[in-house]
Design an enzyme around this catalytic site. Structure first.
Site, PDB file in Angstrom:
ATOM      1  N   GLU A 159       8.617   2.919 -10.187  1.00  0.00           N
ATOM      2  CA  GLU A 159       9.047   3.567  -9.204  1.00  0.00           C
ATOM      3  C   GLU A 159      10.405   4.083  -9.570  1.00  0.00           C
ATOM      4  OE1 GLU A 159       8.848   2.783  -5.226  1.00  0.00           O
ATOM      5  OE2 GLU A 159       6.962   3.931  -5.071  1.00  0.00           O
ATOM      6  N   GLU A 164       0.411   4.015  -3.048  1.00  0.00           N
ATOM      7  CA  GLU A 164       0.479   5.011  -3.629  1.00  0.00           C
ATOM      8  C   GLU A 164      -1.054   5.720  -3.901  1.00  0.00           C
ATOM      9  OE1 GLU A 164       3.333   6.183  -4.919  1.00  0.00           O
ATOM     10  OE2 GLU A 164       4.381   4.253  -4.635  1.00  0.00           O
ATOM     11  N   HIS A 179      16.257  12.055  -2.505  1.00  0.00           N
ATOM     12  CA  HIS A 179      15.688  10.757  -2.844  1.00  0.00           C
ATOM     13  C   HIS A 179      16.392   9.892  -3.975  1.00  0.00           C
ATOM     14  CE1 HIS A 179      12.266   8.715  -1.443  1.00  0.00           C
ATOM     15  NE2 HIS A 179      11.739   8.362  -2.716  1.00  0.00           N
ATOM     16  N   CYS A 204      17.089   1.390  -1.190  1.00  0.00           N
ATOM     17  CA  CYS A 204      16.027   0.539  -1.289  1.00  0.00           C
ATOM     18  C   CYS A 204      15.868  -0.492  -2.344  1.00  0.00           C
ATOM     19  CB  CYS A 204      14.629   1.412  -1.157  1.00  0.00           C
ATOM     20  SG  CYS A 204      14.425   2.327  -2.688  1.00  0.00           S
ATOM     21  N   CYS A 242      10.794   7.083   3.649  1.00  0.00           N
ATOM     22  CA  CYS A 242      11.980   7.631   3.180  1.00  0.00           C
ATOM     23  C   CYS A 242      11.552   9.102   2.899  1.00  0.00           C
ATOM     24  CB  CYS A 242      12.913   6.990   2.093  1.00  0.00           C
ATOM     25  SG  CYS A 242      12.797   5.226   2.371  1.00  0.00           S
ATOM     26  N   TYR A 298      17.259   5.733  -3.590  1.00  0.00           N
ATOM     27  CA  TYR A 298      17.033   4.580  -4.363  1.00  0.00           C
ATOM     28  C   TYR A 298      18.245   3.670  -4.422  1.00  0.00           C
ATOM     29  CZ  TYR A 298      12.579   6.355  -6.081  1.00  0.00           C
ATOM     30  OH  TYR A 298      11.531   6.590  -6.354  1.00  0.00           O
ATOM     31  N   THR A 314       3.488   8.307  -2.117  1.00  0.00           N
ATOM     32  CA  THR A 314       3.875   7.017  -1.686  1.00  0.00           C
ATOM     33  C   THR A 314       3.804   6.904   0.021  1.00  0.00           C
ATOM     34  OG1 THR A 314       5.568   6.897  -3.046  1.00  0.00           O
ATOM     35  CG2 THR A 314       5.933   5.381  -1.460  1.00  0.00           C
ATOM     36  N   CYS A 341       8.675  -1.356  -1.515  1.00  0.00           N
ATOM     37  CA  CYS A 341       8.774   0.031  -0.846  1.00  0.00           C
ATOM     38  C   CYS A 341       8.247   0.289   0.551  1.00  0.00           C
ATOM     39  CB  CYS A 341       7.966   1.159  -1.748  1.00  0.00           C
ATOM     40  SG  CYS A 341       7.950   2.707  -1.230  1.00  0.00           S
TER      41      CYS A 341
HETATM   42 FE1  SF4 Z   1       9.991   3.682  -1.301  1.00  0.00          FE
HETATM   43 FE2  SF4 Z   1      12.360   3.617  -1.848  1.00  0.00          FE
HETATM   44 FE3  SF4 Z   1      11.331   5.984  -1.869  1.00  0.00          FE
HETATM   45 FE4  SF4 Z   1      11.827   4.726   0.397  1.00  0.00          FE
HETATM   46  S1  SF4 Z   1      13.321   5.585  -1.086  1.00  0.00           S
HETATM   47  S2  SF4 Z   1       9.894   5.864  -0.152  1.00  0.00           S
HETATM   48  S3  SF4 Z   1      11.389   2.735   0.077  1.00  0.00           S
HETATM   49  S4  SF4 Z   1      10.787   4.189  -3.261  1.00  0.00           S
END
Ligand code: SF4
Length: 482
Positions: free
Chosen positions: A447, A257, A292, A299, A104, A296, A191, A100
């Site tokens: 996550e 985290e 968000h 990422c 984002c 995902y 995060t 991660c």
């Molecule tokens: Fe982390 Fe993925 Fe959230 Fe970006 S979208 S902060 S990489 S978990």
């Protein structure tokens, strides 16, 4: 100064007056801390991408706010194509860092706040949208990292915020003063908080009349007086502190985290973007969560690329890459991973303009994307574990490999495909271990389940967005049922 390099970013973070509780010690020496450094490097990667000629197009966007090129991680999406580019950039970052990269959340919060403040002003005559534009222009110009803080501790889940024994269990306005508010409470699962310059606080859920104190959205510097950070443990995290990095798995990058407490923090008016408008709290939550959930689909796919590559490499090192059942498992892993990517791209390409002018993902498809993310990485991890074999859980340590007495036996009995030294084979085992059961599994698995809301939250949204009545109507027309 737009478009910082990774190095400039690291220097800017080091200038903050940040301190944190890390493994029982309160420390202001976060720069170079063994536990934190991989996560800082992951964020720095998002800056360097804008300067690498091979990726700068992907990482740069034209800002309508400051009429300049900005890092896409601060961009307010101006088209469906922007949404698609965001997902492609996230997959790239995940595939290069294997973790991660944390940046984002603020991007998703900003896009949700931008459209929600516009709608709120139209209805309530407030001036939140202009405030937010001014604030975000500054973020873009300075190329800052902004954390997004949504999850409150929530206390007794059976009770509303107003009915909790301790009202701070949902972050709230404790006191209203001329020129600002005083806030009190905490946010969990933050995060990248210690790698951010700012944090955008949002309500954790839809608030009701009477719960105005909890319907708050505002921005706070991460080192403001009254802000306290407590670092979250990850499985096998102290391996990062060992001298021989072989056992770490991912030596360059990692996630982070934090639990963050806000104890009587003063927030001035110009940093407040929602203040008691309960009817917009749920809208803000829904829009942020959808962005968000889209993220995902980028990422986690990138991290999936790393795990698939590691599984294929360990199969080669083990001497079984030509076995048909191994090839089939790798195909299955790729199928699952690319299905997630399809979802990320689909909800982006079907995005639409909001009344404020920025683009919102397709809510139904973003929720389908995230619901798949709660499952597929677990199956990909299961298949990687299957391919790797039992050594994944029983491998001797780097210290024993380095020991003149034990090392001889480890070299002798862990030899497999002669093209690969034992030490390199062990490195790949450790990377897989990191992603399926170690520190990397926090980002790749836990996550994936709970980040941007657990599966039940996506099922509620899919139920709402699926247009069941239209489908029933289509059947009635088809069968001529009145
Ligand atoms: Fe982390 Fe993925 Fe959230 Fe970006 S979208 S902060 S990489 S978990």
């Amino acid at each position: 100064m737009a478009l910082k390099t990774g190095d400039q970013y690291l220097k800017s973070i080091d200038k903050l007056k940040l301190s944190a509780h890390v493994l029982g010690q309160k420390t202001g020496k976060l720069a170079g801390h063994g536990l934190l450094t991989p996560s800082r490097q992951a964020v720095a990667f998002t800056f360097d991408g804008a300067h690498d000629p091979a990726t700068s197009d992907m990482f740069r966007a034209e800002s309508h706010l400051c009429k300049d090129q900005v890092n896409r991680f601060t961009h307010l999406h101006q088209s469906a194509d922007d949404l698609v580019k965001k997902v492609k950039m996230q997959r790239y970052c995940g595939a290069q860092t294997g973790c991660c990269f944390q940046r984002c959340v603020g991007l998703d919060a900003a896009n949700a706040i931008y459209s929600t403040t516009f709608d709120c002003d139209l209805k309530h005559g407030s001036d939140f949208h202009q405030r937010f534009k001014d604030y975000w222009r500054w973020i873009q110009q300075e190329d800052l990292v902004v954390d997004g803080a949504m999850t409150d501790p929530k206390g007794d889940r059976g009770r509303r915020p107003i009915d909790q024994d301790d009202p701070d269990l949902y972050l709230r306005v404790k006191e209203r003063r001329a020129g600002g508010v005083v806030i009190s409470g905490a946010k969990l699962h933050q995060t990248g908080m210690l790698n951010s310059h700012e944090v955008l606080i949002m309500p954790t859920m839809s608030m009701r009349p009477g719960e105005e104190a909890w319907a708050l959205c505002c921005a706070v510097p991460v080192d403001a007086p009254g802000v306290r950070h407590i670092y979250g443990r990850q499985a096998s995290d102290t391996r990062k502190l060992e001298r021989d990095l072989l056992d770490v798995g991912n030596t360059l990058f990692g996630g982070q985290e934090v639990m963050t407490v806000f104890e009587d923090v003063l927030v001035p008016d110009e940093r407040i973007f929602l203040n008691g408008q309960v009817d917009f709290s749920g809208i803000l939550v829904e829009r942020f969560a959808s962005y968000h959930r889209q993220s995902y689909g980028g990422c986690k796919v990138g991290v999936g690329d790393v795990l698939i590559g590691a599984a294929a490499l360990i199969a080669r090192m083990n001497g079984v890459e030509k076995a048909s059942h191994i090839a089939d498992k790798l195909v299955e892993m790729n199928h699952l991973n690319e299905t997630l990517y399809c979802c990320g791209l689909a909800c982006s390409s079907q995005g639409e303009a909001t009344a404020a002018g920025n683009y919102q993902v397709n809510l139904l498809l973003a929720n389908v994307c995230k619901l798949n993310v709660t499952r597929f990485p677990y199956e990909i991890a299961r298949l990687a574990t299957d391919i790797a074999g039992g050594l994944l859980g029983t491998l001797p340590s780097a210290a024993d490999l380095n020991d003149p007495e034990a090392g001889v036996y480890i070299e002798k009995y862990l030899a497999a495909n002669p093209d690969f030294p034992v030490r390199e084979r062990m490195k790949v085992f450790r990377l897989i271990e990191n992603l399926v059961a170690g520190a990397g599994a926090v980002g790749y698995l836990i996550e994936s389940m709970h980040g941007a809301g657990p599966p039940a939250a996506q099922r509620i949204m899919i139920g709402r967005q699926a247009g069941l009545e239209q489908k029933i109507e289509a059947v009635r027309r088809l069968l001529n049922i009145a």
